[in-house]
Design a protein around this motif. Sequence first.
Motif, PDB file in Angstrom:
ATOM      1  N   LEU A  14       0.826  -1.208   0.000  1.00  0.00           N
ATOM      2  CA  LEU A  14       0.000   0.000   0.000  1.00  0.00           C
ATOM      3  C   LEU A  14       0.861   1.260   0.000  1.00  0.00           C
ATOM      4  CD1 LEU A  14      -2.751  -1.132   2.535  1.00  0.00           C
ATOM      5  CD2 LEU A  14      -3.030  -0.801   0.073  1.00  0.00           C
ATOM      6  N   TRP A  15       1.985   1.214   0.701  1.00  0.00           N
ATOM      7  CA  TRP A  15       2.901   2.367   0.721  1.00  0.00           C
ATOM      8  C   TRP A  15       3.539   2.572  -0.649  1.00  0.00           C
ATOM      9  CZ3 TRP A  15       8.633   1.834   1.790  1.00  0.00           C
ATOM     10  CH2 TRP A  15       9.254   3.089   1.788  1.00  0.00           C
ATOM     11  N   ARG A  16       4.045   1.500  -1.233  1.00  0.00           N
ATOM     12  CA  ARG A  16       4.729   1.601  -2.516  1.00  0.00           C
ATOM     13  C   ARG A  16       3.771   1.959  -3.652  1.00  0.00           C
ATOM     14  NH1 ARG A  16       9.997  -0.711  -2.690  1.00  0.00           N
ATOM     15  NH2 ARG A  16      10.625  -1.535  -0.661  1.00  0.00           N
ATOM     16  N   SER A  17       2.494   1.623  -3.504  1.00  0.00           N
ATOM     17  CA  SER A  17       1.526   1.951  -4.551  1.00  0.00           C
ATOM     18  C   SER A  17       0.844   3.295  -4.302  1.00  0.00           C
ATOM     19  CB  SER A  17       0.474   0.840  -4.662  1.00  0.00           C
ATOM     20  OG  SER A  17      -0.216   0.670  -3.440  1.00  0.00           O
ATOM     21  N   GLY A  18       1.227   3.999  -3.238  1.00  0.00           N
ATOM     22  CA  GLY A  18       0.707   5.345  -2.984  1.00  0.00           C
ATOM     23  C   GLY A  18      -0.579   5.402  -2.205  1.00  0.00           C
ATOM     24  N   GLU A  19      -1.060   4.269  -1.715  1.00  0.00           N
ATOM     25  CA  GLU A  19      -2.301   4.258  -0.952  1.00  0.00           C
ATOM     26  C   GLU A  19      -2.087   4.637   0.515  1.00  0.00           C
ATOM     27  OE1 GLU A  19      -5.278   3.884  -2.344  1.00  0.00           O
ATOM     28  OE2 GLU A  19      -4.259   3.684  -4.281  1.00  0.00           O
ATOM     29  N   LEU A  20      -0.845   4.552   0.958  1.00  0.00           N
ATOM     30  CA  LEU A  20      -0.461   4.983   2.300  1.00  0.00           C
ATOM     31  C   LEU A  20       0.788   5.858   2.194  1.00  0.00           C
ATOM     32  CD1 LEU A  20      -0.784   1.736   4.493  1.00  0.00           C
ATOM     33  CD2 LEU A  20      -2.305   3.734   4.531  1.00  0.00           C
ATOM     34  N   ALA A  21       1.019   6.660   3.213  1.00  0.00           N
ATOM     35  CA  ALA A  21       2.236   7.467   3.279  1.00  0.00           C
ATOM     36  C   ALA A  21       2.887   7.238   4.639  1.00  0.00           C
ATOM     37  CB  ALA A  21       1.928   8.958   3.090  1.00  0.00           C
ATOM     38  N   VAL A  22       4.194   7.449   4.698  1.00  0.00           N
ATOM     39  CA  VAL A  22       4.929   7.308   5.953  1.00  0.00           C
ATOM     40  C   VAL A  22       5.023   8.676   6.631  1.00  0.00           C
ATOM     41  CG1 VAL A  22       7.146   6.731   7.000  1.00  0.00           C
ATOM     42  CG2 VAL A  22       6.240   5.315   5.144  1.00  0.00           C
ATOM     43  N   VAL A  23       4.517   8.751   7.841  1.00  0.00           N
ATOM     44  CA  VAL A  23       4.546   9.991   8.605  1.00  0.00           C
ATOM     45  C   VAL A  23       5.909  10.185   9.264  1.00  0.00           C
ATOM     46  CG1 VAL A  23       3.449  11.317  10.445  1.00  0.00           C
ATOM     47  CG2 VAL A  23       2.113   9.691   9.110  1.00  0.00           C
ATOM     48  N   ARG A  24       6.401   9.120   9.871  1.00  0.00           N
ATOM     49  CA  ARG A  24       7.687   9.171  10.570  1.00  0.00           C
ATOM     50  C   ARG A  24       8.136   7.733  10.807  1.00  0.00           C
ATOM     51  NH1 ARG A  24       3.698   9.875  14.327  1.00  0.00           N
ATOM     52  NH2 ARG A  24       3.808   8.540  16.201  1.00  0.00           N
ATOM     53  N   ARG A  25       9.293   7.621  11.409  1.00  0.00           N
ATOM     54  CA  ARG A  25       9.816   6.304  11.772  1.00  0.00           C
ATOM     55  C   ARG A  25      10.206   6.294  13.244  1.00  0.00           C
ATOM     56  NH1 ARG A  25      11.975   3.222   7.194  1.00  0.00           N
ATOM     57  NH2 ARG A  25      11.599   4.366   5.255  1.00  0.00           N
ATOM     58  N   ASN A  26       9.965   5.184  13.884  1.00  0.00           N
ATOM     59  CA  ASN A  26      10.489   4.903  15.216  1.00  0.00           C
ATOM     60  C   ASN A  26      11.517   3.785  15.054  1.00  0.00           C
ATOM     61  OD1 ASN A  26       8.804   6.763  16.425  1.00  0.00           O
ATOM     62  ND2 ASN A  26       7.226   5.258  16.945  1.00  0.00           N
ATOM     63  N   PRO A  40       1.302  17.382   0.631  1.00  0.00           N
ATOM     64  CA  PRO A  40       0.573  18.565   0.178  1.00  0.00           C
ATOM     65  C   PRO A  40      -0.378  18.231  -0.968  1.00  0.00           C
ATOM     66  CG  PRO A  40       2.865  19.123   0.544  1.00  0.00           C
ATOM     67  CD  PRO A  40       2.755  17.633   0.714  1.00  0.00           C
ATOM     68  N   LYS A  41      -1.524  18.903  -0.982  1.00  0.00           N
ATOM     69  CA  LYS A  41      -2.582  18.582  -1.940  1.00  0.00           C
ATOM     70  C   LYS A  41      -2.104  18.658  -3.383  1.00  0.00           C
ATOM     71  CE  LYS A  41      -6.677  20.007  -0.937  1.00  0.00           C
ATOM     72  NZ  LYS A  41      -7.899  20.833  -0.709  1.00  0.00           N
ATOM     73  N   ALA A  42      -1.308  19.676  -3.703  1.00  0.00           N
ATOM     74  CA  ALA A  42      -0.838  19.842  -5.091  1.00  0.00           C
ATOM     75  C   ALA A  42       0.001  18.650  -5.531  1.00  0.00           C
ATOM     76  CB  ALA A  42      -0.034  21.134  -5.219  1.00  0.00           C
ATOM     77  N   LEU A  43       0.820  18.131  -4.618  1.00  0.00           N
ATOM     78  CA  LEU A  43       1.644  16.971  -4.959  1.00  0.00           C
ATOM     79  C   LEU A  43       0.804  15.704  -5.040  1.00  0.00           C
ATOM     80  CD1 LEU A  43       4.838  17.605  -2.790  1.00  0.00           C
ATOM     81  CD2 LEU A  43       4.532  18.012  -5.230  1.00  0.00           C
ATOM     82  N   CYS A  44      -0.173  15.602  -4.159  1.00  0.00           N
ATOM     83  CA  CYS A  44      -1.058  14.432  -4.197  1.00  0.00           C
ATOM     84  C   CYS A  44      -1.836  14.368  -5.511  1.00  0.00           C
ATOM     85  CB  CYS A  44      -2.040  14.484  -3.025  1.00  0.00           C
ATOM     86  SG  CYS A  44      -1.546  13.454  -1.633  1.00  0.00           S
ATOM     87  N   ALA A  45      -2.210  15.545  -6.004  1.00  0.00           N
ATOM     88  CA  ALA A  45      -3.022  15.600  -7.218  1.00  0.00           C
ATOM     89  C   ALA A  45      -2.204  15.408  -8.492  1.00  0.00           C
ATOM     90  CB  ALA A  45      -3.751  16.939  -7.285  1.00  0.00           C
ATOM     91  N   ALA A  46      -0.878  15.565  -8.395  1.00  0.00           N
ATOM     92  CA  ALA A  46      -0.034  15.446  -9.589  1.00  0.00           C
ATOM     93  C   ALA A  46      -0.046  14.022 -10.122  1.00  0.00           C
ATOM     94  CB  ALA A  46       1.392  15.867  -9.247  1.00  0.00           C
ATOM     95  N   ARG A  47      -0.096  13.913 -11.431  1.00  0.00           N
ATOM     96  CA  ARG A  47      -0.096  12.608 -12.086  1.00  0.00           C
ATOM     97  C   ARG A  47       0.959  12.615 -13.200  1.00  0.00           C
ATOM     98  NH1 ARG A  47      -2.329  11.763  -8.157  1.00  0.00           N
ATOM     99  NH2 ARG A  47      -4.323  10.710  -7.743  1.00  0.00           N
ATOM    100  N   PRO A  48       2.238  12.530 -12.825  1.00  0.00           N
ATOM    101  CA  PRO A  48       3.287  12.547 -13.860  1.00  0.00           C
ATOM    102  C   PRO A  48       3.178  11.326 -14.761  1.00  0.00           C
ATOM    103  CG  PRO A  48       4.192  11.919 -11.731  1.00  0.00           C
ATOM    104  CD  PRO A  48       2.793  12.377 -11.476  1.00  0.00           C
ATOM    105  N   SER A  49       3.543  11.526 -16.002  1.00  0.00           N
ATOM    106  CA  SER A  49       3.538  10.413 -16.958  1.00  0.00           C
ATOM    107  C   SER A  49       4.708   9.475 -16.641  1.00  0.00           C
ATOM    108  CB  SER A  49       3.675  10.935 -18.382  1.00  0.00           C
ATOM    109  OG  SER A  49       4.964  11.520 -18.570  1.00  0.00           O
ATOM    110  N   HIS A  50       4.662   8.306 -17.240  1.00  0.00           N
ATOM    111  CA  HIS A  50       5.756   7.356 -17.054  1.00  0.00           C
ATOM    112  C   HIS A  50       7.063   7.957 -17.543  1.00  0.00           C
ATOM    113  CE1 HIS A  50       7.631   3.399 -16.575  1.00  0.00           C
ATOM    114  NE2 HIS A  50       8.267   3.652 -17.706  1.00  0.00           N
TER     115      HIS A  50
END
Length: 246
Positions: A14-26, A40-50
Amino acid sequence: MVGLGPAKAALEFLWRSGELAVVRRNGFEKIYDMPERVIPKALCAARPSHRQMLEWSCDHALQRLGAATPKMLADFWGHISIDEAKSWIAAEKKRGQLLDAVLEGASGQRDFAAVTRPDIEAQIASLPVSSSRIRALAPFDPLLRDRDRAERLFGFAYRIEVYVPQHKRKHGYYIFPLLESDRLVGRIDLKAEREQDRLAVRGLWLEPGLSLSKLRRAKLEQELARQARLAQVRDIIFPASALKTG
């Protein structure tokens, strides 16, 4: 994801496919959250091509490596293939943005072909002079994350032995490579023994032909003091028996 349990494998997917994000590490533990609450919303909305992804990945890998083979570019991020790296190299050469280079291998290693940017000499000239101090590097330091590259360029054969059975380990469970100026000079086995409030040197292996001179020992002791502060322990134990050979 071989070797991961089902829950960990699912989270990694889920992390590698973008469905989750890492907030921090312990330590080595990742703390996850929903991407929209982390990125940030602008980065989340970006859909760069391959193609955009490939160009960014190869360009930024080369910026960090200076010169590289197609395999080194592909391995840097781990999400592009060698064929894709070769394709990017061909396109950049056609635009006059890459030069062929020959990287000199370390003693016992062959020289090998690579590519670099046309301004590589200016980049090298602009670099600050290397510090002569000694630093203990984490096993996952960017300098060593590509183990084969480190061995080909610096003659430093390094393998982390955390997952190696104890009786088969050559050096130890968690060994720190030692960087002196611009040279990898050895490796050290350190352990914070918190009950005794001390940092213990359990093993020190210098590279062939090097010795623990007075100057090198003084620089190493400065680094051990820094490591003790980071580990929040008071004393340092560095017995003569810790200096190993082979």
